[in-house]
Design a protein around this motif. Structure first.
Motif, mmCIF file in Angstrom:
data_model
loop_
_atom_site.group_PDB
_atom_site.id
_atom_site.type_symbol
_atom_site.label_atom_id
_atom_site.label_comp_id
_atom_site.label_asym_id
_atom_site.label_seq_id
_atom_site.Cartn_x
_atom_site.Cartn_y
_atom_site.Cartn_z
ATOM 1 N N GLN A 23 0.823 -1.204 0.000
ATOM 2 C CA GLN A 23 0.000 0.000 0.000
ATOM 3 C C GLN A 23 0.863 1.262 0.000
ATOM 4 O O GLN A 23 0.597 2.226 -0.735
ATOM 5 C CB GLN A 23 -0.937 -0.006 1.206
ATOM 6 N N LEU A 24 1.903 1.262 0.829
ATOM 7 C CA LEU A 24 2.775 2.438 0.918
ATOM 8 C C LEU A 24 3.478 2.706 -0.414
ATOM 9 O O LEU A 24 3.585 3.858 -0.852
ATOM 10 C CB LEU A 24 3.804 2.239 2.031
ATOM 11 N N LEU A 25 3.956 1.653 -1.046
ATOM 12 C CA LEU A 25 4.654 1.829 -2.311
ATOM 13 C C LEU A 25 3.685 2.212 -3.425
ATOM 14 O O LEU A 25 4.035 2.984 -4.330
ATOM 15 C CB LEU A 25 5.416 0.548 -2.674
ATOM 16 N N GLN A 26 2.469 1.703 -3.365
ATOM 17 C CA GLN A 26 1.470 2.066 -4.354
ATOM 18 C C GLN A 26 1.125 3.545 -4.247
ATOM 19 O O GLN A 26 0.999 4.246 -5.264
ATOM 20 C CB GLN A 26 0.212 1.213 -4.160
ATOM 21 N N ARG A 27 0.977 4.043 -3.014
ATOM 22 C CA ARG A 27 0.691 5.467 -2.814
ATOM 23 C C ARG A 27 1.819 6.348 -3.338
ATOM 24 O O ARG A 27 1.599 7.489 -3.740
ATOM 25 C CB ARG A 27 0.473 5.749 -1.329
ATOM 26 N N ALA A 28 3.039 5.798 -3.310
ATOM 27 C CA ALA A 28 4.198 6.556 -3.793
ATOM 28 C C ALA A 28 4.405 6.385 -5.294
ATOM 29 O O ALA A 28 5.449 6.785 -5.827
ATOM 30 C CB ALA A 28 5.457 6.111 -3.042
ATOM 31 N N ALA A 29 3.414 5.803 -5.985
ATOM 32 C CA ALA A 29 3.453 5.633 -7.448
ATOM 33 C C ALA A 29 4.583 4.715 -7.888
ATOM 34 O O ALA A 29 5.121 4.852 -8.990
ATOM 35 C CB ALA A 29 3.574 6.984 -8.149
#
Length: 312
Positions: A23-29
């Motif tokens: 989730q964190l990496l997805q939010r960071a594109a």
């Protein structure tokens, strides 16, 4: 920076942790595509199937530690960034992990650092790849240079009259026709970069007066306004009175090799700065001291001017 997809192997036995990382990496594109493993066997199998762009590993697993995973990763894919994630890190564990090849570490209570750490790790990996490619190109260029050196373009110079035979190939590489450059020492010297001209004249003088071997590298101005590098060797002929009357030699274009050397030097300075700052982060807790030492590293290892830092 948007990344199409990021192929990650996650070493973990906790699905919740992996989901949070995703989730964190997805939010960071960063768009992660994660394969989860929890043992040495499954890790080796995953790495053999497809080398990942990044490995993220828990520090502690029931029968397989993050340091064990690090050893496997460095054995199978030594160039892949490896980030450790843990509840807590002792200083000894951090130092040992970094010395063993870990790229970075992130505490679970500070996972906001994960995305920046990933971007930095990917950037470092790309820089390392470029450095390896440049070194390989340099080795190829050196091989071509050695082959060309035995049959380099020939030049000669009548020292008493100043007349010279300048290689037509040398003129052509600089974009000039035969008529564009006068066949005299003055005509040739006029094209040399000013600082290099001083060195070349000093080398001529040392050879003619003291028989020091004439072996120089210099830049010459091309017709398009750029500079190309040449490597020249020469040998004078002295008369019965010990006066040099004639000189001849060969010249080889080494522009590709010199450009590769310059790029390697720049990359080495970047790596020296990154290495110094990574070590500094581990050692230093005081923000003011961290900033001061980072500036010192930038000046001494990176070649950044002190004035640039003071005005930034």
């Amino acid at each position: 920076m948007q990344i199409a997809s990021l192929n990650i192997v996650a070493v973990s036995d906790n699905p919740s942790d992996v989901e949070l990382v995703a989730q964190l990496l997805q939010r960071a594109a960063l768009n992660p595509e994660i394969r989860v493993v929890d043992s040495e066997k499954s890790l080796r199998s995953a790495l053999q199937d497809q080398l990942p762009e990044l490995i993220v590993s828990d520090f502690k697993l029931p029968q397989f530690s993050g340091l064990d995973a690090l050893l496997v990763a460095r054995d199978v894919c030594p160039d892949t960034p490896f980030i450790l994630v843990s509840e807590v890190f002792g200083e000894d564990h951090v130092i040992h992990a970094l010395k063993s090849g870990a790229t970075d570490y992130v505490l679970k209570h500070d996972l906001a650092r994960l995305a920046p750490a990933v971007r930095r790790a990917l950037g470092d990996a790309q820089s390392a790849l470029e450095q390896r490619r440049t070194l390989e190109a340099l080795r190829h260029s050196e091989l071509r240079f050695r082959l060309a050196a035995s049959t380099g373009d020939v030049w000669d110079w009548d020292i008493e009259t100043g007349l010279a035979q300048i290689s037509p190939q040398w003129k052509m590489r600089l974009g000039y026709s035969e008529e564009d450059v006068e066949n005299t020492a003055e005509g040739w010297l006029a094209l040399l970069e000013p600082a290099d001209r001083v060195r070349v004249l000093a080398a001529f003088s040392a050879h003619i007066r003291n028989h020091v071997p004439y072996d120089v590298e210099y830049r010459a101005l091309a017709k398009d306004g750029s500079y190309r590098w040449s490597h020249a060797k020469g040998q004078a002929v002295w008369n019965a009175h010990g006066r040099a009357t004639y000189m001849a030699g060969s010249v080889v274009d080494i522009t590709e090799r010199k450009n590769a050397e310059i790029k390697v030097q720049r990359l080495n300075r970047v790596y020296a700065v990154l290495s110094g700052i990574n070590s500094l982060i581990v050692r230093t807790q005081n923000r003011e001291e961290l900033f001061q030492e980072a500036c010192n590293i930038a000046v001494h290892a990176g070649g950044v001017g002190a004035d640039a830092i003071l005005t930034s």
